[in-house]
Design a protein around this motif. Structure first.
Motif, short mmCIF file in Angstrom:
data_model
loop_
_atom_site.label_atom_id
_atom_site.label_comp_id
_atom_site.label_asym_id
_atom_site.label_seq_id
_atom_site.Cartn_x
_atom_site.Cartn_y
_atom_site.Cartn_z
N CYS A 134 -53.77 -22.07 -16.99
CA CYS A 134 -55.35 -22.48 -17.08
C CYS A 134 -55.45 -23.72 -16.28
O CYS A 134 -54.69 -24.71 -16.45
CB CYS A 134 -55.77 -22.65 -18.44
SG CYS A 134 -57.78 -22.75 -18.54
N CYS A 153 -57.61 -26.17 -16.91
CA CYS A 153 -58.06 -27.12 -17.78
C CYS A 153 -56.85 -28.11 -18.36
O CYS A 153 -55.72 -27.91 -18.13
CB CYS A 153 -58.66 -26.68 -19.11
SG CYS A 153 -57.34 -26.19 -20.14
N TYR A 199 -56.86 -27.81 -23.52
CA TYR A 199 -57.11 -26.50 -23.81
C TYR A 199 -58.66 -26.38 -23.52
O TYR A 199 -59.28 -27.39 -23.83
CB TYR A 199 -56.77 -26.21 -25.19
CG TYR A 199 -57.06 -26.98 -26.38
CD1 TYR A 199 -58.29 -27.37 -26.97
CD2 TYR A 199 -56.05 -28.01 -26.65
CE1 TYR A 199 -58.60 -28.16 -27.90
CE2 TYR A 199 -56.46 -28.91 -27.80
CZ TYR A 199 -57.69 -28.93 -28.16
OH TYR A 199 -57.74 -30.03 -29.27
N CYS A 200 -59.07 -25.08 -23.49
CA CYS A 200 -60.65 -24.86 -23.54
C CYS A 200 -60.92 -23.34 -23.74
O CYS A 200 -60.00 -22.94 -24.16
CB CYS A 200 -61.04 -25.06 -21.90
SG CYS A 200 -60.01 -23.74 -20.91
N CYS A 237 -58.53 -20.52 -22.53
CA CYS A 237 -57.01 -20.33 -22.85
C CYS A 237 -56.88 -20.47 -24.39
O CYS A 237 -55.78 -20.34 -24.68
CB CYS A 237 -56.37 -21.19 -21.75
SG CYS A 237 -56.74 -22.94 -22.37
ZN LIG Z 1 -57.76 -23.73 -20.55
#
Ligand SMILES: [Zn+2]
Length: 265
Positions: free
Chosen positions: A83, A85, A88-89, A92
């Motif tokens: 991912c 980012c 984390y986002c 994901c």
């Molecule tokens: Zn992410």
């Protein structure tokens, strides 16, 4: 190659593969364990933990709590390391919160998910115990990963094959009826009328050879069929076993495709 299903339920499938090779069957086994993605708790942020359990032990417990990750749940989600980012986002990962006051046992069902499709597989996994007025407050982030990176991402609890057992009798030797009692899995049955030992449920044979060791007349031989296999996949409930198998085959096929592309260029 032929495949026949022997038994199947929610978390386990047993099937027989005929006319295959060990390296091929073993490739499927290893990929099913190590390269089929599933979601598991990766980051734990503990705000307050008054319980007797150390934070590290609690984090380990949370990591190993199976989360439902059938394809409907994780479809479209990115692998955490792929991912774009920073940490984390929502693309994901999925967050859970847990906030409780004692007394009582805190179970997996007390984890509150931000995504209704992703939650613990079982409600009743005990996580920790709180006494009167003790608090637990934490936030966790679950990410998609692979079993080769950590055991918590292994979707299978059993993923194994054995070669198909083969039991033969030496017709010239004297029949040894006592072998029926020696077999720990009750595969042999003495049939005094036809003066033979009969084999029942041969697929249960673990080839322990207890019968061969007890057999002084060399009456029984235990072997296996080189190219036939009994394959068992049991999952922790995060994915149905047939989904693990089909995903493993996709991964193997992708690897083969890379060789095809390479050899054409
Ligand atoms: Zn992410």
């Amino acid at each position: 190659m032929e495949i026949e299903v022997k038994s199947k339920d929610e978390n386990e499938i047993v099937f027989i593969v005929r006319d295959a090779e060990v390296p091929f069957i073993n490739a499927i086994r290893r990929i099913a364990m190590m390269e089929v993605p599933k979601i598991a708790i990766e980051d734990v942020n503990i705000v307050q933990n008054d319980s007797a359990m150390f934070n590290e032990v609690l984090a380990h417990r949370l990591g190993l709590t199976p989360l439902i990750s059938n394809l409907d749940g994780i479809e479209g989600m990115e692998m955490a390391n792929e991912c774009d980012c920073e940490e984390y986002c929502p693309k994901c990962s999925v967050s859970f919160t847990l906030s409780k006051t004692g007394p009582g046992i805190i179970y997996s069902k007390d984890l509150v998910s931000t995504d209704s499709t992703i939650k613990p597989v079982y409600d009743t996994i005990p996580l920790l115990k709180l006494k009167e007025d003790q608090n637990i407050e934490l936030e966790v982030v679950a990410k998609i990963g692979l079993g080769k990176d950590h055991a918590k991402w292994i979707p299978t609890t059993v993923c194994a094959y054995k070669q198909y057992p083969k039991i033969t009798f030496n017709e010239d030797a004297e029949v040894n009826y006592e072998l029926a009692d020696v077999c720990p899995r009750n595969i042999l049955k003495s049939d005094k009328r036809s003066k033979k030992l009969k084999v029942q449920n041969i697929e249960d044979c673990s080839m322990c050879k207890a019968c061969v060791r007890a057999d002084e007349n060399d009456y029984i031989n235990i072997g296996f069929e080189e190219k036939n296999f009994i394959f068992r996949i049991e999952t922790d409930g995060s994915l149905p076993p047939e989904e693990v198998l089909s995903k493993a085959c996709d991964v193997l096929s992708d690897k083969a495709d890379k060789f095809i592309t390479f050899s054409k260029n």
